[in-house]
Design a protein around this motif. Structure first.
Motif, PDB file in Angstrom:
ATOM      1  N   LEU A 210      11.557   2.414  -4.991  1.00 47.91           N
ATOM      2  CA  LEU A 210      11.482   2.657  -3.547  1.00 47.91           C
ATOM      3  C   LEU A 210      12.713   3.386  -3.029  1.00 47.91           C
ATOM      4  CD1 LEU A 210      10.203  -0.899  -2.577  1.00 47.91           C
ATOM      5  CD2 LEU A 210       8.811   1.168  -2.853  1.00 47.91           C
ATOM      6  N   ARG A 211      12.514   4.272  -2.071  1.00 45.93           N
ATOM      7  CA  ARG A 211      13.608   4.979  -1.399  1.00 45.93           C
ATOM      8  C   ARG A 211      13.042   5.655  -0.151  1.00 45.93           C
ATOM      9  NH1 ARG A 211      14.484  10.487  -4.990  1.00 45.93           N
ATOM     10  NH2 ARG A 211      12.359  10.657  -5.788  1.00 45.93           N
ATOM     11  N   PRO A 212      13.887   5.910   0.847  1.00 40.52           N
ATOM     12  CA  PRO A 212      13.387   6.552   2.075  1.00 40.52           C
ATOM     13  C   PRO A 212      12.711   7.896   1.821  1.00 40.52           C
ATOM     14  CG  PRO A 212      15.550   5.616   2.453  1.00 40.52           C
ATOM     15  CD  PRO A 212      15.297   5.490   0.987  1.00 40.52           C
ATOM     16  N   ALA A 213      13.230   8.682   0.866  1.00 36.28           N
ATOM     17  CA  ALA A 213      12.651   9.988   0.548  1.00 36.28           C
ATOM     18  C   ALA A 213      11.594   9.835  -0.547  1.00 36.28           C
ATOM     19  CB  ALA A 213      13.732  10.962   0.111  1.00 36.28           C
ATOM     20  N   GLY A 214      10.635   8.933  -0.320  1.00 32.89           N
ATOM     21  CA  GLY A 214       9.606   8.690  -1.317  1.00 32.89           C
ATOM     22  C   GLY A 214       8.717   7.537  -0.915  1.00 32.89           C
ATOM     23  N   LEU A 215       8.549   6.580  -1.831  1.00 32.93           N
ATOM     24  CA  LEU A 215       7.702   5.420  -1.583  1.00 32.93           C
ATOM     25  C   LEU A 215       8.442   4.356  -0.785  1.00 32.93           C
ATOM     26  CD1 LEU A 215       6.068   5.163  -5.103  1.00 32.93           C
ATOM     27  CD2 LEU A 215       4.788   5.381  -2.973  1.00 32.93           C
ATOM     28  N   HIS A 216       7.693   3.681   0.096  1.00 29.94           N
ATOM     29  CA  HIS A 216       8.288   2.653   0.942  1.00 29.94           C
ATOM     30  C   HIS A 216       7.676   1.277   0.700  1.00 29.94           C
ATOM     31  CE1 HIS A 216       8.712   6.429   3.579  1.00 29.94           C
ATOM     32  NE2 HIS A 216       9.804   6.263   2.855  1.00 29.94           N
ATOM     33  N   TYR A 217       6.496   1.261   0.075  1.00 29.64           N
ATOM     34  CA  TYR A 217       5.817  -0.010  -0.227  1.00 29.64           C
ATOM     35  C   TYR A 217       5.069   0.164  -1.537  1.00 29.64           C
ATOM     36  CZ  TYR A 217       2.612  -4.008   0.199  1.00 29.64           C
ATOM     37  OH  TYR A 217       1.917  -5.181  -0.019  1.00 29.64           O
ATOM     38  N   LEU A 218       5.151  -0.855  -2.410  1.00 27.03           N
ATOM     39  CA  LEU A 218       4.455  -0.832  -3.694  1.00 27.03           C
ATOM     40  C   LEU A 218       3.938  -2.228  -4.006  1.00 27.03           C
ATOM     41  CD1 LEU A 218       6.671   1.303  -6.126  1.00 27.03           C
ATOM     42  CD2 LEU A 218       4.231   1.638  -5.700  1.00 27.03           C
ATOM     43  N   SER A 219       2.747  -2.295  -4.588  1.00 26.06           N
ATOM     44  CA  SER A 219       2.244  -3.578  -5.065  1.00 26.06           C
ATOM     45  C   SER A 219       1.445  -3.369  -6.346  1.00 26.06           C
ATOM     46  CB  SER A 219       1.384  -4.284  -4.008  1.00 26.06           C
ATOM     47  OG  SER A 219       0.280  -3.490  -3.628  1.00 26.06           O
ATOM     48  N   HIS A 220       1.519  -4.354  -7.216  1.00 29.29           N
ATOM     49  CA  HIS A 220       0.840  -4.316  -8.516  1.00 29.29           C
ATOM     50  C   HIS A 220      -0.261  -5.365  -8.508  1.00 29.29           C
ATOM     51  CE1 HIS A 220       0.447  -5.652 -12.812  1.00 29.29           C
ATOM     52  NE2 HIS A 220       0.330  -4.345 -12.970  1.00 29.29           N
ATOM     53  N   HIS A 221      -1.446  -4.983  -9.008  1.00 28.85           N
ATOM     54  CA  HIS A 221      -2.613  -5.866  -8.945  1.00 28.85           C
ATOM     55  C   HIS A 221      -3.274  -5.956 -10.307  1.00 28.85           C
ATOM     56  CE1 HIS A 221      -2.655  -5.745  -4.439  1.00 28.85           C
ATOM     57  NE2 HIS A 221      -1.981  -4.640  -4.716  1.00 28.85           N
ATOM     58  N   ARG A 222      -3.728  -7.175 -10.630  1.00 25.17           N
ATOM     59  CA  ARG A 222      -4.422  -7.399 -11.894  1.00 25.17           C
ATOM     60  C   ARG A 222      -5.485  -8.462 -11.689  1.00 25.17           C
ATOM     61  NH1 ARG A 222      -0.937  -8.575 -17.153  1.00 25.17           N
ATOM     62  NH2 ARG A 222      -0.837  -6.295 -17.199  1.00 25.17           N
ATOM     63  N   ALA A 223      -6.697  -8.160 -12.187  1.00 23.26           N
ATOM     64  CA  ALA A 223      -7.816  -9.103 -12.122  1.00 23.26           C
ATOM     65  C   ALA A 223      -8.048  -9.621 -10.708  1.00 23.26           C
ATOM     66  CB  ALA A 223      -7.588 -10.263 -13.086  1.00 23.26           C
ATOM     67  N   GLY A 224      -7.935  -8.715  -9.742  1.00 19.51           N
ATOM     68  CA  GLY A 224      -8.215  -9.073  -8.360  1.00 19.51           C
ATOM     69  C   GLY A 224      -7.097  -9.786  -7.632  1.00 19.51           C
TER      70      GLY A 224
END
Length: 337
Positions: A210-224
């Motif tokens: 994450l960084r201001p000049a890029g992605l601001h939120y990330l989440s990882h999901h598995r099997a719902g």
């Protein structure tokens, strides 16, 4: 100079109620189709109804039909798939409104072999296209750079169509403002403490991306289930994207809901396109008036969800999604929190 064989292969079809206003729009679509970008089918819709379609399905560069269908049948299948994608885009535009980042301006669907785009021209007009990608490497996660030529050409077309009615560009992909100097981010110590929940291993990897000049939120999901999430929504450089009615807590809750829905959307889109392109949707980009939302398939029942709030960095965020997705795909990420 346009390849004469492309011109010979060009087929144009108009809806029954063709109007003079379509002439310049059709010309712009024709120029793109003959520009040797990898795009082999373009259609323009108003209110989900076909206005006109152009293709070079008879050209040798076009991927063969999946089911051995004749070109006339393929054209009908592509037009119907395009109309279904317009329906999905219109529905998505309503659903993402709660994010308070405006409506959907670009929907990009990448499979192993193709990029399919649905770009909004005006509220009721959309242009849909199918493009063939160069051969894929051995990476398990979609690489947006393989589709960037088609994606940019599609964005330029949408901008040119808007200019016909004196409307400014909606800057799809952020390409008008960000330039070409964007590269995938390398993991490093952040200068701002990210908010992290869930698995420490995957959450830590997400936070370093994450960084201001890029992605601001990330989440990882598995099997719902969400295994981890990280964000820098409280970063001082992002303050302008929040107000009394748009809080950090509110955005987190909305992102979590949308992230849970995107796996179903990917399945629906894959089903909609199953007769036109090979494989399933591995990358989705929901480009909004402000920023974008991303979905990357990592493995069956496993995916990465991301958000960029700043339109200038949509393409950078897309590259970063692919980079962190490849790292996650190589990890044996625990499913517990």
């Amino acid at each position: 100079m346009t390849d004469p064989q492309l011109i010979d292969a060009l087929v144009e079809e108009s809806a029954e109620q063709d109007v003079p206003g379509f002439r310049k729009k059709r010309n712009l679509c024709r120029e793109l189709l003959l520009g040797d970008t990898g795009i082999y089918h373009i259609a323009h819709y108003t209110g989900g109804v076909l206005d006109f379609a152009l293709d070079i399905l008879d050209h040798a560069s076009t991927p063969p039909a999946l089911d051995g269908a004749e070109p006339a049948q393929r054209r009908e299948v592509h037009r119907r798939a395009g109309a279904q994608l317009v329906y999905r885009a219109a529905d998505l535009s309503r659903r993402v409104w709660e994010l308070q980042c405006g409506g959907l301006v670009r929907l990009a669907v990448q499979t192993r072999t193709d990029l399919v785009f649905c770009n909004t021209v005006t509220g009721g007009e959309h242009v849909v296209g199918f493009g063939s990608l160069p051969p894929a490497g051995t990476e398990a996660v979609a690489d947006p750079s393989r589709a960037s030529g088609i994606d940019r050409a599609a964005a330029q077309l949408a901008t040119a169509l808007r200019q016909l009615v004196r409307l400014p560009s909606q800057n799809p992909g952020g390409w008008l403002t960000a330039g070409d100097a964007q590269v995938p981010v390398a993991a490093s110590a952040a200068d701002f403490m990210a908010y992290v929940v869930g698995s420490a291993e995957s959450g830590g990897l997400l936070s370093t991306t994450l960084r201001p000049a890029g992605l601001h939120y990330l989440s990882h999901h598995r099997a719902g289930e969400q295994t981890a999430a990280a964000d820098i929504l409280r970063h001082p450089e992002l303050e302008s994207f929040f107000s009394r009615g748009v809080t950090v807590a509110g955005r987190r809750a909305r992102y979590e809901r949308l992230a849970g829905d995107l796996s179903l959307l990917a399945l629906q889109v894959s089903r909609d396109l199953r007769r036109t392109v090979a494989g399933e949707a591995e990358r989705l980009v929901l480009d909004l008036e402000i920023g974008a939302v991303f979905y990357y398939l990592l493995a069956p029942e496993e995916y990465l969800f991301g958000v960029a709030l700043d339109q200038d960095w949509v393409t950078q965020a897309d590259l970063d999604m692919s980079a962190v997705g490849r790292q996650l795909a190589r990890l044996d990420v625990p499913t517990g929190t």
